[in-house]
Design a protein around this motif. Structure first.
Motif, PDB file in Angstrom:
ATOM      1  N   VAL A 163     -21.293 -28.819 -36.789  1.00 26.84           N
ATOM      2  CA  VAL A 163     -20.570 -29.429 -37.918  1.00 26.84           C
ATOM      3  C   VAL A 163     -20.863 -30.924 -37.959  1.00 26.84           C
ATOM      4  N   ARG A 164     -20.829 -31.564 -36.808  1.00 29.59           N
ATOM      5  CA  ARG A 164     -21.132 -33.009 -36.740  1.00 29.59           C
ATOM      6  C   ARG A 164     -22.522 -33.287 -37.287  1.00 29.59           C
ATOM      7  N   SER A 165     -23.502 -32.492 -36.892  1.00 31.51           N
ATOM      8  CA  SER A 165     -24.872 -32.654 -37.361  1.00 31.51           C
ATOM      9  C   SER A 165     -24.953 -32.507 -38.886  1.00 31.51           C
ATOM     10  N   ASP A 166     -24.250 -31.529 -39.427  1.00 29.54           N
ATOM     11  CA  ASP A 166     -24.218 -31.331 -40.889  1.00 29.54           C
ATOM     12  C   ASP A 166     -23.589 -32.535 -41.595  1.00 29.54           C
ATOM     13  N   LEU A 167     -22.510 -33.084 -41.016  1.00 26.33           N
ATOM     14  CA  LEU A 167     -21.859 -34.243 -41.616  1.00 26.33           C
ATOM     15  C   LEU A 167     -22.778 -35.463 -41.573  1.00 26.33           C
ATOM     16  N   TYR A 168     -23.468 -35.665 -40.470  1.00 27.39           N
ATOM     17  CA  TYR A 168     -24.413 -36.777 -40.367  1.00 27.39           C
ATOM     18  C   TYR A 168     -25.531 -36.635 -41.409  1.00 27.39           C
ATOM     19  N   GLN A 169     -26.018 -35.422 -41.587  1.00 21.58           N
ATOM     20  CA  GLN A 169     -27.063 -35.181 -42.585  1.00 21.58           C
ATOM     21  C   GLN A 169     -26.541 -35.518 -43.981  1.00 21.58           C
ATOM     22  N   HIS A 170     -25.308 -35.117 -44.269  1.00 19.59           N
ATOM     23  CA  HIS A 170     -24.707 -35.431 -45.572  1.00 19.59           C
ATOM     24  C   HIS A 170     -24.599 -36.945 -45.762  1.00 19.59           C
ATOM     25  N   LEU A 171     -24.156 -37.643 -44.725  1.00 22.10           N
ATOM     26  CA  LEU A 171     -24.033 -39.102 -44.812  1.00 22.10           C
ATOM     27  C   LEU A 171     -25.373 -39.753 -45.121  1.00 22.10           C
ATOM     28  N   ARG A 172     -26.419 -39.316 -44.446  1.00 28.21           N
ATOM     29  CA  ARG A 172     -27.749 -39.881 -44.716  1.00 28.21           C
ATOM     30  C   ARG A 172     -28.195 -39.583 -46.143  1.00 28.21           C
ATOM     31  N   GLN A 173     -27.902 -38.383 -46.630  1.00 28.16           N
ATOM     32  CA  GLN A 173     -28.303 -38.006 -47.989  1.00 28.16           C
ATOM     33  C   GLN A 173     -27.634 -38.868 -49.058  1.00 28.16           C
ATOM     34  N   ILE A 174     -26.415 -39.328 -48.796  1.00 30.02           N
ATOM     35  CA  ILE A 174     -25.718 -40.141 -49.795  1.00 30.02           C
ATOM     36  C   ILE A 174     -25.857 -41.641 -49.526  1.00 30.02           C
ATOM     37  N   GLY A 175     -26.678 -41.993 -48.550  1.00 29.35           N
ATOM     38  CA  GLY A 175     -26.987 -43.391 -48.303  1.00 29.35           C
ATOM     39  C   GLY A 175     -26.079 -44.116 -47.336  1.00 29.35           C
ATOM     40  N   LEU A 176     -25.292 -43.391 -46.542  1.00 31.08           N
ATOM     41  CA  LEU A 176     -24.447 -44.022 -45.530  1.00 31.08           C
ATOM     42  C   LEU A 176     -25.076 -43.808 -44.156  1.00 31.08           C
ATOM     43  N   ASP A 177     -24.827 -44.741 -43.245  1.00 33.59           N
ATOM     44  CA  ASP A 177     -25.494 -44.764 -41.954  1.00 33.59           C
ATOM     45  C   ASP A 177     -24.598 -44.218 -40.834  1.00 33.59           C
ATOM     46  N   PRO A 178     -24.855 -42.990 -40.380  1.00 28.93           N
ATOM     47  CA  PRO A 178     -24.036 -42.443 -39.288  1.00 28.93           C
ATOM     48  C   PRO A 178     -24.366 -43.040 -37.925  1.00 28.93           C
ATOM     49  N   SER A 179     -25.471 -43.768 -37.798  1.00 29.29           N
ATOM     50  CA  SER A 179     -25.853 -44.309 -36.487  1.00 29.29           C
ATOM     51  C   SER A 179     -24.877 -45.368 -35.984  1.00 29.29           C
ATOM     52  N   LYS A 180     -24.052 -45.928 -36.858  1.00 33.38           N
ATOM     53  CA  LYS A 180     -23.082 -46.958 -36.467  1.00 33.38           C
ATOM     54  C   LYS A 180     -21.733 -46.350 -36.067  1.00 33.38           C
ATOM     55  N   LEU A 181     -21.609 -45.028 -36.140  1.00 30.24           N
ATOM     56  CA  LEU A 181     -20.351 -44.373 -35.772  1.00 30.24           C
ATOM     57  C   LEU A 181     -20.190 -44.362 -34.248  1.00 30.24           C
ATOM     58  N   ASN A 182     -18.991 -44.617 -33.806  1.00 31.03           N
ATOM     59  CA  ASN A 182     -18.639 -44.590 -32.383  1.00 31.03           C
ATOM     60  C   ASN A 182     -17.544 -43.561 -32.155  1.00 31.03           C
ATOM     61  N   PRO A 183     -17.615 -42.815 -31.051  1.00 28.13           N
ATOM     62  CA  PRO A 183     -16.576 -41.823 -30.776  1.00 28.13           C
ATOM     63  C   PRO A 183     -15.240 -42.478 -30.461  1.00 28.13           C
ATOM     64  N   THR A 184     -14.168 -41.814 -30.859  1.00 30.73           N
ATOM     65  CA  THR A 184     -12.815 -42.245 -30.548  1.00 30.73           C
ATOM     66  C   THR A 184     -12.290 -41.402 -29.394  1.00 30.73           C
ATOM     67  N   THR A 185     -11.752 -42.045 -28.390  1.00 34.60           N
ATOM     68  CA  THR A 185     -11.186 -41.324 -27.245  1.00 34.60           C
ATOM     69  C   THR A 185      -9.928 -40.596 -27.689  1.00 34.60           C
ATOM     70  N   GLN A 186      -9.888 -39.306 -27.453  1.00 36.52           N
ATOM     71  CA  GLN A 186      -8.732 -38.481 -27.796  1.00 36.52           C
ATOM     72  C   GLN A 186      -8.204 -37.744 -26.568  1.00 36.52           C
ATOM     73  N   THR A 187      -8.364 -38.338 -25.389  1.00 35.62           N
ATOM     74  CA  THR A 187      -7.827 -37.735 -24.162  1.00 35.62           C
ATOM     75  C   THR A 187      -6.746 -38.655 -23.591  1.00 35.62           C
ATOM     76  N   GLY A 188      -5.825 -38.073 -22.841  1.00 34.43           N
ATOM     77  CA  GLY A 188      -4.741 -38.849 -22.268  1.00 34.43           C
ATOM     78  C   GLY A 188      -3.740 -39.328 -23.323  1.00 34.43           C
ATOM     79  N   CYS A 189      -3.600 -38.528 -24.349  1.00 36.53           N
ATOM     80  CA  CYS A 189      -2.728 -38.912 -25.459  1.00 36.53           C
ATOM     81  C   CYS A 189      -1.303 -38.467 -25.215  1.00 36.53           C
TER      82      CYS A 189
END
Length: 189
Positions: A163-189
């Motif tokens: 799913v992540r790969s598909d979303l990144y592909q969509h972002l590139r197709q519409i001209g947005l850059d997924p390479s600047k995305l950083n993961p958010t820590t969702q552990t220890g919540c």
């Protein structure tokens, strides 16, 4: 002339960093947003999976957003997270409304604490697993922009790599850059 150009560039780079968003030259693109956006299906809890650098969230983990209807037809927004240093919970309450100038229900304006409206565009969502949200503000007479991009998920554990790969592909197709995305820590919540 070159010194002025370098100084101007450094000033706007600093503006991007202090605003906590990604700085780019050129005006905000008119990216396509979710067709037939259904806010009723969008209500509920969303967890931040990845995002562009955003100074307001620098010391946070477990970032989440909750959207619910308000009697006046606007949307209640509660953004929350946990401070990575102190462990304390933090939250901010705001509201969102459809941008009256956009003519599209997926193009919202969000306000927190009386600050000016910020764009909140739902670029793509399946309502059940993921949402891509984009915010862009023009600066310097539309010659530069400040961008934020988020991938939100319904489940704190995120989404599959496919799913992540598909979303990144969509972002590139519409001209947005997924390479600047950083993961958010969702552990220890």
């Amino acid at each position: 002339m070159m010194t002025s150009l370098v100084s101007l560039s450094l000033m706007f780079l600093c503006l991007g960093v202090t605003s906590g968003q990604v700085f780019r030259f050129g005006s905000c693109p008119d990216v396509p947003v979710q067709a037939d956006f259904d806010v009723d299906r969008y209500y509920g809890d969303w967890y931040e999976f990845e995002r562009y650098f955003f100074i307001a969230e620098t010391l946070l983990k477990c970032s989440a957003a909750q959207y619910s209807p308000l009697p006046d037809g606007t949307i209640r927004v509660v953004n929350s997270g946990k401070n990575i240093i102190t462990g304390s919970d933090s939250s901010v309450v705001g509201s969102a409304r459809v941008d009256p100038n956009a003519g599209n229900p997926a193009k919202l304006l969000v306000t927190f604490g009386g600050m000016s409206d910020g764009p909140y565009w739902v670029v793509k969502t399946d309502y059940d697993q993921y949402s891509i949200v984009y915010s862009c503000t023009n600066t310097l007479f539309n010659r530069a922009r400040l961008e934020i991009l988020w991938i939100l998920t319904r489940d704190r554990t995120g989404i599959t790599e496919d799913v992540r790969s598909d979303l990144y592909q969509h972002l590139r197709q519409i001209g947005l850059d997924p390479s600047k995305l950083n993961p958010t820590t969702q552990t220890g919540c």
